[in-house]
Motif scaffolding. Structure first.
Motif, PDB file in Angstrom:
ATOM      1  N   LEU A   1      -8.501 -26.095   7.999  1.00 33.29           N
ATOM      2  CA  LEU A   1      -7.138 -26.585   8.241  1.00 33.29           C
ATOM      3  C   LEU A   1      -7.148 -27.849   9.099  1.00 33.29           C
ATOM      4  CD1 LEU A   1      -4.074 -26.241   7.954  1.00 33.29           C
ATOM      5  CD2 LEU A   1      -4.141 -24.882  10.060  1.00 33.29           C
ATOM      6  N   THR A   2      -7.848 -27.828  10.223  1.00 32.50           N
ATOM      7  CA  THR A   2      -7.839 -29.002  11.109  1.00 32.50           C
ATOM      8  C   THR A   2      -8.484 -30.206  10.434  1.00 32.50           C
ATOM      9  OG1 THR A   2      -9.856 -28.230  12.222  1.00 32.50           O
ATOM     10  CG2 THR A   2      -7.751 -27.700  13.273  1.00 32.50           C
ATOM     11  N   THR A   3      -9.570 -29.994   9.706  1.00 31.29           N
ATOM     12  CA  THR A   3     -10.220 -31.099   8.989  1.00 31.29           C
ATOM     13  C   THR A   3      -9.269 -31.703   7.958  1.00 31.29           C
ATOM     14  OG1 THR A   3     -12.393 -30.074   9.293  1.00 31.29           O
ATOM     15  CG2 THR A   3     -12.209 -31.721   7.547  1.00 31.29           C
ATOM     16  N   THR A   4      -8.574 -30.845   7.221  1.00 29.49           N
ATOM     17  CA  THR A   4      -7.619 -31.319   6.206  1.00 29.49           C
ATOM     18  C   THR A   4      -6.499 -32.113   6.859  1.00 29.49           C
ATOM     19  OG1 THR A   4      -8.126 -29.417   4.798  1.00 29.49           O
ATOM     20  CG2 THR A   4      -6.057 -30.582   4.361  1.00 29.49           C
ATOM     21  N   LEU A   5      -5.921 -31.583   7.925  1.00 26.31           N
ATOM     22  CA  LEU A   5      -4.807 -32.269   8.580  1.00 26.31           C
ATOM     23  C   LEU A   5      -5.247 -33.580   9.232  1.00 26.31           C
ATOM     24  CD1 LEU A   5      -2.888 -29.211  10.075  1.00 26.31           C
ATOM     25  CD2 LEU A   5      -2.233 -30.612   8.109  1.00 26.31           C
ATOM     26  N   GLU A   6      -6.453 -33.623   9.776  1.00 22.84           N
ATOM     27  CA  GLU A   6      -6.964 -34.867  10.358  1.00 22.84           C
ATOM     28  C   GLU A   6      -7.168 -35.925   9.271  1.00 22.84           C
ATOM     29  OE1 GLU A   6      -7.829 -35.779  13.785  1.00 22.84           O
ATOM     30  OE2 GLU A   6      -6.456 -34.117  14.114  1.00 22.84           O
ATOM     31  N   MET A   7      -7.643 -35.520   8.086  1.00 22.50           N
ATOM     32  CA  MET A   7      -7.812 -36.458   6.965  1.00 22.50           C
ATOM     33  C   MET A   7      -6.462 -36.995   6.500  1.00 22.50           C
ATOM     34  SD  MET A   7     -10.853 -34.637   4.718  1.00 22.50           S
ATOM     35  CE  MET A   7     -10.231 -35.381   3.233  1.00 22.50           C
ATOM     36  N   VAL A   8      -5.493 -36.112   6.428  1.00 20.06           N
ATOM     37  CA  VAL A   8      -4.142 -36.509   6.024  1.00 20.06           C
ATOM     38  C   VAL A   8      -3.607 -37.561   6.990  1.00 20.06           C
ATOM     39  CG1 VAL A   8      -1.750 -35.662   5.892  1.00 20.06           C
ATOM     40  CG2 VAL A   8      -3.593 -34.382   4.787  1.00 20.06           C
ATOM     41  N   LYS A   9      -3.715 -37.284   8.278  1.00 23.30           N
ATOM     42  CA  LYS A   9      -3.221 -38.198   9.313  1.00 23.30           C
ATOM     43  C   LYS A   9      -3.956 -39.536   9.277  1.00 23.30           C
ATOM     44  CE  LYS A   9      -2.636 -38.498  14.313  1.00 23.30           C
ATOM     45  NZ  LYS A   9      -2.877 -37.828  15.591  1.00 23.30           N
ATOM     46  N   ALA A  10      -5.285 -39.502   9.154  1.00 22.89           N
ATOM     47  CA  ALA A  10      -6.098 -40.723   9.157  1.00 22.89           C
ATOM     48  C   ALA A  10      -5.766 -41.644   7.987  1.00 22.89           C
ATOM     49  CB  ALA A  10      -7.580 -40.356   9.133  1.00 22.89           C
ATOM     50  N   ASN A  11      -5.252 -41.072   6.911  1.00 18.31           N
ATOM     51  CA  ASN A  11      -4.928 -41.856   5.730  1.00 18.31           C
ATOM     52  C   ASN A  11      -3.443 -42.180   5.616  1.00 18.31           C
ATOM     53  OD1 ASN A  11      -7.480 -42.263   4.062  1.00 18.31           O
ATOM     54  ND2 ASN A  11      -7.616 -40.115   4.674  1.00 18.31           N
ATOM     55  N   GLY A  12      -2.703 -41.961   6.704  1.00 15.72           N
ATOM     56  CA  GLY A  12      -1.284 -42.309   6.734  1.00 15.72           C
ATOM     57  C   GLY A  12      -0.419 -41.477   5.812  1.00 15.72           C
ATOM     58  N   LEU A  13      -0.859 -40.259   5.557  1.00 15.29           N
ATOM     59  CA  LEU A  13      -0.104 -39.368   4.676  1.00 15.29           C
ATOM     60  C   LEU A  13       0.611 -38.295   5.489  1.00 15.29           C
ATOM     61  CD1 LEU A  13      -2.878 -38.938   1.962  1.00 15.29           C
ATOM     62  CD2 LEU A  13      -0.872 -40.439   1.854  1.00 15.29           C
ATOM     63  N   ALA A  14       1.447 -37.545   4.822  1.00 17.63           N
ATOM     64  CA  ALA A  14       2.147 -36.424   5.457  1.00 17.63           C
ATOM     65  C   ALA A  14       1.853 -35.159   4.663  1.00 17.63           C
ATOM     66  CB  ALA A  14       3.648 -36.674   5.491  1.00 17.63           C
ATOM     67  N   MET A  15       1.825 -34.033   5.340  1.00 17.94           N
ATOM     68  CA  MET A  15       1.656 -32.744   4.679  1.00 17.94           C
ATOM     69  C   MET A  15       2.717 -31.806   5.249  1.00 17.94           C
ATOM     70  SD  MET A  15      -1.681 -30.285   4.303  1.00 17.94           S
ATOM     71  CE  MET A  15      -2.504 -31.381   3.186  1.00 17.94           C
ATOM     72  N   PRO A  16       3.890 -31.758   4.606  1.00 15.39           N
ATOM     73  CA  PRO A  16       4.961 -30.928   5.160  1.00 15.39           C
ATOM     74  C   PRO A  16       4.682 -29.426   5.122  1.00 15.39           C
ATOM     75  CG  PRO A  16       5.678 -32.071   3.163  1.00 15.39           C
ATOM     76  CD  PRO A  16       4.298 -32.519   3.448  1.00 15.39           C
ATOM     77  N   GLU A  17       3.810 -28.989   4.210  1.00 14.60           N
ATOM     78  CA  GLU A  17       3.461 -27.576   4.195  1.00 14.60           C
ATOM     79  C   GLU A  17       2.128 -27.364   3.494  1.00 14.60           C
ATOM     80  OE1 GLU A  17       6.043 -25.432   0.941  1.00 14.60           O
ATOM     81  OE2 GLU A  17       7.362 -26.563   2.278  1.00 14.60           O
ATOM     82  N   ILE A  18       1.456 -26.279   3.880  1.00 16.77           N
ATOM     83  CA  ILE A  18       0.175 -25.913   3.282  1.00 16.77           C
ATOM     84  C   ILE A  18       0.029 -24.400   3.351  1.00 16.77           C
ATOM     85  CG2 ILE A  18      -1.032 -26.331   5.471  1.00 16.77           C
ATOM     86  CD1 ILE A  18      -3.545 -27.027   3.837  1.00 16.77           C
ATOM     87  N   SER A  19      -0.472 -23.812   2.260  1.00 22.39           N
ATOM     88  CA  SER A  19      -0.845 -22.399   2.225  1.00 22.39           C
ATOM     89  C   SER A  19      -2.359 -22.347   2.123  1.00 22.39           C
ATOM     90  CB  SER A  19      -0.211 -21.693   1.023  1.00 22.39           C
ATOM     91  OG  SER A  19       1.194 -21.699   1.140  1.00 22.39           O
ATOM     92  N   LEU A  20      -2.991 -21.574   2.990  1.00 17.42           N
ATOM     93  CA  LEU A  20      -4.445 -21.549   3.043  1.00 17.42           C
ATOM     94  C   LEU A  20      -4.919 -20.130   3.350  1.00 17.42           C
ATOM     95  CD1 LEU A  20      -7.016 -23.376   3.014  1.00 17.42           C
ATOM     96  CD2 LEU A  20      -6.685 -23.649   5.479  1.00 17.42           C
ATOM     97  N   GLY A  21      -5.666 -19.574   2.430  1.00 15.76           N
ATOM     98  CA  GLY A  21      -6.162 -18.218   2.620  1.00 15.76           C
ATOM     99  C   GLY A  21      -7.412 -17.992   1.806  1.00 15.76           C
ATOM    100  N   PRO A  22      -7.884 -16.749   1.774  1.00 19.65           N
ATOM    101  CA  PRO A  22      -9.127 -16.443   1.065  1.00 19.65           C
ATOM    102  C   PRO A  22      -8.963 -16.565  -0.438  1.00 19.65           C
ATOM    103  CG  PRO A  22      -8.105 -14.415   1.791  1.00 19.65           C
ATOM    104  CD  PRO A  22      -7.286 -15.551   2.371  1.00 19.65           C
ATOM    105  N   ALA A  23     -10.077 -16.895  -1.098  1.00 20.05           N
ATOM    106  CA  ALA A  23     -10.093 -16.911  -2.564  1.00 20.05           C
ATOM    107  C   ALA A  23     -10.293 -15.481  -3.043  1.00 20.05           C
ATOM    108  CB  ALA A  23     -11.229 -17.801  -3.061  1.00 20.05           C
ATOM    109  N   TYR A  24      -9.476 -15.044  -3.954  1.00 18.45           N
ATOM    110  CA  TYR A  24      -9.593 -13.702  -4.509  1.00 18.45           C
ATOM    111  C   TYR A  24     -10.408 -13.780  -5.781  1.00 18.45           C
ATOM    112  CZ  TYR A  24      -6.045 -12.477  -1.117  1.00 18.45           C
ATOM    113  OH  TYR A  24      -5.372 -12.277   0.047  1.00 18.45           O
ATOM    114  N   LYS A  25     -11.438 -12.942  -5.854  1.00 18.97           N
ATOM    115  CA  LYS A  25     -12.358 -12.975  -7.015  1.00 18.97           C
ATOM    116  C   LYS A  25     -12.083 -11.844  -7.966  1.00 18.97           C
ATOM    117  CE  LYS A  25     -15.723 -15.123  -4.082  1.00 18.97           C
ATOM    118  NZ  LYS A  25     -16.971 -15.071  -3.406  1.00 18.97           N
TER     119      LYS A  25
END
Length: 181
Positions: free
Chosen positions: A157-181
């Protein structure tokens, strides 16, 4: 950057705090353990106000939503960032977990997300990201497979949000959880 995190001494809040500290940020962990109860809105808002970012993680009834409104009002026009920790359960038509307490939790998180959306629509000059964790193993006794490791989840999550910020983008929402197999 100085980051305040409610519920910062355990679980998701603690894992996010460790990740942001590793990135060089100063973290202020607020919890009942540190003398900060989110039900005492003025006291906790005073502690959060001088920070640059607020991770609204701790949940106690509707206090999380009340605190969001308070900080949005105090930070209006500041361009500061509030990360609201919700749950993927808000995406289900009913709580997937049994019991009235889980129904109440889901409804409280729905109210939190609606408040965040209303604040975003008003364009108050506060940036809000709604984060919906899935099944996260926040402690040894809370690991219902296939739960995602809280530390791995926080890093992604933090890596994703830092990349978003560094590239001048916005991420108003994100869902992040385990992959179900």
């Amino acid at each position: 950057m100085k980051i305040a995190i409610t519920g910062g001494t355990a679980g998701i809040g603690q894992a996010l705090g460790k990740e942001y500290q590793a990135l060089g940020h100063e973290v202020l962990s607020l919890s009942r353990r540190t003398g900060h109860n989110i039900r005492v809105i003025p006291k906790i808002a005073d502690a959060i106000e001088p920070c640059d970012m607020f991770i609204n993680n701790a949940q106690a009834g509707y206090a999380q939503t009340e605190l969001l409104f308070e900080m949005a009002q105090r930070w209006a026009g500041s361009g500061k960032h509030i990360m609201v920790i919700s749950t993927m359960m808000t995406q289900d038509p009913v709580s997937p977990l049994s019991g009235l307490d889980m129904d109440a939790y889901r409804v409280q998180k729905i109210a939190l997300e609606e408040a965040a959306s209303q604040i975003n629509y008003r364009r108050l000059g506060v940036n809000i990201t709604i984060v919906r964790p899935g099944n996260i193993a926040t402690s040894v006794d809370k690991t219902v497979p296939p739960a995602a490791d809280v530390n791995v989840w926080a890093k992604v999550l933090t890596t994703t949000l830092e990349m978003v910020k560094a590239n001048g983008l916005a991420m108003p929402e994100i869902s992040l959880g385990p992959a179900y197999k």
